[in-house]
Design a protein around this motif. Structure first.
Motif, PDB file in Angstrom:
ATOM      1  N   ILE A 285     -12.356   9.552  12.833  1.00 53.69           N
ATOM      2  CA  ILE A 285     -11.550  10.197  11.795  1.00 53.69           C
ATOM      3  C   ILE A 285     -12.462  11.111  10.994  1.00 53.69           C
ATOM      4  N   THR A 286     -12.260  12.408  11.164  1.00 53.46           N
ATOM      5  CA  THR A 286     -13.185  13.385  10.594  1.00 53.46           C
ATOM      6  C   THR A 286     -12.594  14.195   9.449  1.00 53.46           C
ATOM      7  N   THR A 287     -11.336  13.938   9.105  1.00 49.64           N
ATOM      8  CA  THR A 287     -10.688  14.768   8.080  1.00 49.64           C
ATOM      9  C   THR A 287     -10.062  13.938   6.961  1.00 49.64           C
ATOM     10  N   ALA A 288     -10.585  12.773   6.675  1.00 51.57           N
ATOM     11  CA  ALA A 288     -10.053  11.956   5.588  1.00 51.57           C
ATOM     12  C   ALA A 288     -10.760  12.285   4.284  1.00 51.57           C
ATOM     13  N   GLY A 289      -9.996  12.342   3.184  1.00 51.35           N
ATOM     14  CA  GLY A 289     -10.628  12.449   1.878  1.00 51.35           C
ATOM     15  C   GLY A 289     -11.460  11.214   1.603  1.00 51.35           C
ATOM     16  N   ALA A 290     -10.863  10.049   1.843  1.00 51.92           N
ATOM     17  CA  ALA A 290     -11.571   8.768   1.779  1.00 51.92           C
ATOM     18  C   ALA A 290     -10.975   7.855   2.838  1.00 51.92           C
ATOM     19  N   LEU A 291     -11.837   7.116   3.507  1.00 48.17           N
ATOM     20  CA  LEU A 291     -11.410   6.237   4.601  1.00 48.17           C
ATOM     21  C   LEU A 291     -11.538   4.791   4.145  1.00 48.17           C
ATOM     22  N   PHE A 292     -10.451   4.037   4.263  1.00 52.02           N
ATOM     23  CA  PHE A 292     -10.413   2.630   3.868  1.00 52.02           C
ATOM     24  C   PHE A 292     -10.272   1.801   5.139  1.00 52.02           C
ATOM     25  N   VAL A 293     -11.289   1.016   5.449  1.00 56.46           N
ATOM     26  CA  VAL A 293     -11.385   0.360   6.754  1.00 56.46           C
ATOM     27  C   VAL A 293     -11.133  -1.136   6.614  1.00 56.46           C
ATOM     28  N   GLY A 294     -10.084  -1.612   7.292  1.00 56.39           N
ATOM     29  CA  GLY A 294      -9.779  -3.032   7.288  1.00 56.39           C
ATOM     30  C   GLY A 294      -8.765  -3.409   6.218  1.00 56.39           C
ATOM     31  N   SER A 295      -8.203  -4.588   6.365  1.00 56.37           N
ATOM     32  CA  SER A 295      -7.145  -5.038   5.460  1.00 56.37           C
ATOM     33  C   SER A 295      -7.647  -5.425   4.086  1.00 56.37           C
ATOM     34  N   TYR A 296      -8.960  -5.610   3.941  1.00 52.58           N
ATOM     35  CA  TYR A 296      -9.515  -6.010   2.653  1.00 52.58           C
ATOM     36  C   TYR A 296     -10.041  -4.827   1.845  1.00 52.58           C
ATOM     37  N   ALA A 297      -9.713  -3.625   2.281  1.00 53.32           N
ATOM     38  CA  ALA A 297     -10.107  -2.410   1.562  1.00 53.32           C
ATOM     39  C   ALA A 297      -8.864  -1.602   1.226  1.00 53.32           C
ATOM     40  N   PRO A 298      -7.963  -2.145   0.398  1.00 58.35           N
ATOM     41  CA  PRO A 298      -6.758  -1.389   0.055  1.00 58.35           C
ATOM     42  C   PRO A 298      -7.102  -0.130  -0.736  1.00 58.35           C
ATOM     43  N   GLU A 299      -6.294   0.882  -0.569  1.00 62.73           N
ATOM     44  CA  GLU A 299      -6.539   2.146  -1.275  1.00 62.73           C
ATOM     45  C   GLU A 299      -6.579   1.940  -2.780  1.00 62.73           C
ATOM     46  N   ALA A 300      -5.797   1.012  -3.288  1.00 59.89           N
ATOM     47  CA  ALA A 300      -5.747   0.794  -4.736  1.00 59.89           C
ATOM     48  C   ALA A 300      -7.098   0.392  -5.311  1.00 59.89           C
ATOM     49  N   ILE A 301      -7.905  -0.331  -4.538  1.00 58.06           N
ATOM     50  CA  ILE A 301      -9.215  -0.728  -5.061  1.00 58.06           C
ATOM     51  C   ILE A 301     -10.135   0.479  -5.171  1.00 58.06           C
TER      52      ILE A 301
ATOM     53  N   ASP B 133       0.838  -1.210   0.000  1.00 59.47           N
ATOM     54  CA  ASP B 133       0.000   0.000   0.000  1.00 59.47           C
ATOM     55  C   ASP B 133       0.866   1.250   0.000  1.00 59.47           C
ATOM     56  N   ILE B 134       1.979   1.209   0.726  1.00 60.63           N
ATOM     57  CA  ILE B 134       2.931   2.323   0.722  1.00 60.63           C
ATOM     58  C   ILE B 134       3.570   2.459  -0.662  1.00 60.63           C
ATOM     59  N   LEU B 135       3.996   1.340  -1.234  1.00 58.37           N
ATOM     60  CA  LEU B 135       4.607   1.361  -2.565  1.00 58.37           C
ATOM     61  C   LEU B 135       3.637   1.883  -3.620  1.00 58.37           C
ATOM     62  N   ALA B 136       2.372   1.455  -3.511  1.00 60.32           N
ATOM     63  CA  ALA B 136       1.369   1.859  -4.496  1.00 60.32           C
ATOM     64  C   ALA B 136       1.176   3.370  -4.500  1.00 60.32           C
ATOM     65  N   GLN B 137       1.224   3.963  -3.314  1.00 63.61           N
ATOM     66  CA  GLN B 137       1.072   5.415  -3.256  1.00 63.61           C
ATOM     67  C   GLN B 137       2.317   6.109  -3.776  1.00 63.61           C
ATOM     68  N   ALA B 138       3.486   5.609  -3.383  1.00 63.14           N
ATOM     69  CA  ALA B 138       4.747   6.259  -3.757  1.00 63.14           C
ATOM     70  C   ALA B 138       5.013   6.199  -5.257  1.00 63.14           C
ATOM     71  N   GLU B 139       4.438   5.226  -5.957  1.00 60.86           N
ATOM     72  CA  GLU B 139       4.726   5.107  -7.381  1.00 60.86           C
ATOM     73  C   GLU B 139       3.962   6.139  -8.221  1.00 60.86           C
ATOM     74  N   HIS B 140       3.028   6.866  -7.624  1.00 63.67           N
ATOM     75  CA  HIS B 140       2.317   7.903  -8.365  1.00 63.67           C
ATOM     76  C   HIS B 140       3.274   8.946  -8.906  1.00 63.67           C
ATOM     77  N   ASP B 141       4.182   9.423  -8.028  1.00 66.18           N
ATOM     78  CA  ASP B 141       4.960  10.609  -8.376  1.00 66.18           C
ATOM     79  C   ASP B 141       6.069  10.772  -7.342  1.00 66.18           C
ATOM     80  N   ILE B 142       7.147  11.427  -7.717  1.00 66.90           N
ATOM     81  CA  ILE B 142       8.242  11.623  -6.753  1.00 66.90           C
ATOM     82  C   ILE B 142       7.818  12.535  -5.607  1.00 66.90           C
ATOM     83  N   GLU B 143       6.733  13.303  -5.782  1.00 64.98           N
ATOM     84  CA  GLU B 143       6.234  14.173  -4.722  1.00 64.98           C
ATOM     85  C   GLU B 143       5.197  13.495  -3.828  1.00 64.98           C
TER      86      GLU B 143
END
Length: 416
Positions: free
Chosen positions: A327-343, A239-249
């Protein structure tokens, strides 16, 4: 590795917008206003190193592109379309037509969607924006995307076909935003511009806001992942790698009370990084913009997450459900291990166009309702007017707006 306090101290200095680019973006916008299509072609050669003869891609090429992609991809895109459509339809605002006071809902007439080009063909962005506009009933949907030496990627045009996009222009950067905001000989002026982009696109949207509507000022993409001793370290690492591969920023935040788990996850990150095609991008992103934060309690986890106000927040702890209301300030909240951000990026249904850089403190992700506008309807009967007018007249007197007072008073007099 940061403690809660040391991260708070660091976080104060994080900035998601490079304001030094403002003047150059203003120059681009003004040049497009003056020179129109000619400016767009000049900027394509200067910034994209592509010579453009025809700014608009014929709509007939959308279906040609759709027929050219493999059946698995076509089926995946259609499944994503259907999920997005169903979710957005379920949350769409509707008219309230009861009583003397109600609301009418209207779709926007024309919208512009910016689809980044860059290092990846973001076909998902087409679906996560245009499908929403289609569900809203927008009259005309226009996509702009940076020109490519080999032409626009067929998957992007195929997604335009599936989503019901009306027109596509191969124009990128701040110049595309300016063209959508003010119009050129080829590109019509739109009512609203949506979609992610780089710093130049974000600043351009900020500068044209007011002359045209926008969704948000998007900065680098980001994820906050909360973990504990029960978290699958390899899953979280990807999940960390998936986010980091978007862009160097791109920014990644890992939050936990468990130091060993933080270290274990980062070990997996380093191990799996070697096998990633975009390893150079990931490595730079992690080197400059990764934050591992060791907290003292679940309460501190929640405090840090709400402070960051991240675009994506992934809760992969045994008590994940306890975070939902806190959690009141998330753009989108992914709850649990079966809800990866990539999906969420592709097929879940809610749009992946989300607030970044802490702006989820006051804004939300793109929805069908961002392509709608509402107006109130005040249709009072006589008795309702009589019940309200006396209070209105008194306030008008206090504000010393005599005609306001008289507008109500004359009706009162005639009715009595």
């Amino acid at each position: 590795m940061y403690t809660t306090q040391s991260f708070k101290d660091k976080f104060k200095d994080l900035n998601s917008v490079d304001w030094t680019k403002t003047q150059s973006v203003m120059d681009i916008i003004q040049t497009v206003q003056q020179e129109q299509d000619a400016a767009l072609r000049t900027y394509s050669e200067r910034f994209d190193h592509v010579t453009i003869d025809q700014l608009e891609i014929p709509s007939s090429q959308f279906d040609v592109a759709l027929s050219s992609i493999d059946e698995d991809l076509k089926a995946a895109m259609q499944a994503a379309h259907d999920n997005i459509q169903a979710y957005q339809q379920s949350i769409k605002l509707t008219d309230g037509l009861e009583g003397e006071l109600f609301q009418k809902v209207h779709p926007l007439s024309r919208v512009g969607i910016y689809v980044p080009g860059g290092t990846a063909p973001l076909l998902s962005t087409v679906l996560m924006t245009a499908v929403l506009a289609k569900v809203a009933g927008v009259g005309e949907i226009i996509v702009t995307t940076p020109p490519q030496a080999d032409g626009i990627h067929p998957a992007i045009l195929a997604a335009c076909s599936i989503a019901g996009v009306d027109r596509v222009f191969q124009v990128g950067g701040a110049q595309a935003v300016a063209a959508l905001a003010y119009g050129t000989e080829s590109i019509p002026k739109v009512d609203k511009i949506v979609g992610p982009g780089n710093q130049y696109v974000a600043l351009a949207k900020k500068l044209v806001y007011g002359d045209v509507g926008i969704d948000s000022i998007a900065g680098p993409s980001e994820i906050v992942v909360a973990v504990d001793e029960t978290t699958d370290a390899r899953w979280a690492a990807f999940d960390i790698l998936a986010q980091a591969e978007h862009d160097i920023e791109a920014r990644t935040f890992l939050v936990s009370t468990d130091k060993q788990k933080l270290e274990e996850i980062y070990t997996h990150v380093q191990k799996e990084l070697k096998n990633q095609p975009r390893a150079d991008i990931i490595r730079k992103s992690l080197s400059d913009h990764h934050y591992s934060i060791l907290t003292e309690s679940t309460e501190e986890n929640m405090e840090i997450i709400n402070l960051i106000a991240g675009e994506h927040v992934s809760i992969q702890t045994k008590d994940a459900q306890n975070y939902v209301d806190r959690i009141t300030t998330a753009g989108a909240l992914f709850v649990g291990s079966y809800a990866p951000e990539a999906i969420g990026d592709y097929v879940a249904g809610p749009s992946h166009v989300l607030p970044t850089g802490g702006t989820s403190r006051f804004s939300n992700g793109l929805t069908v309702n961002d392509f709608l506008r509402t107006n109130s309807v005040i249709a009072l009967e006589k008795n309702s007017f009589l019940n309200m007018a006396k209070s209105g007249m008194r306030m008008a007197k206090e504000e010393e707006l005599q005609a306001h007072h008289d507008s109500m008073a004359c009706r009162m007099e005639d009715l009595s």
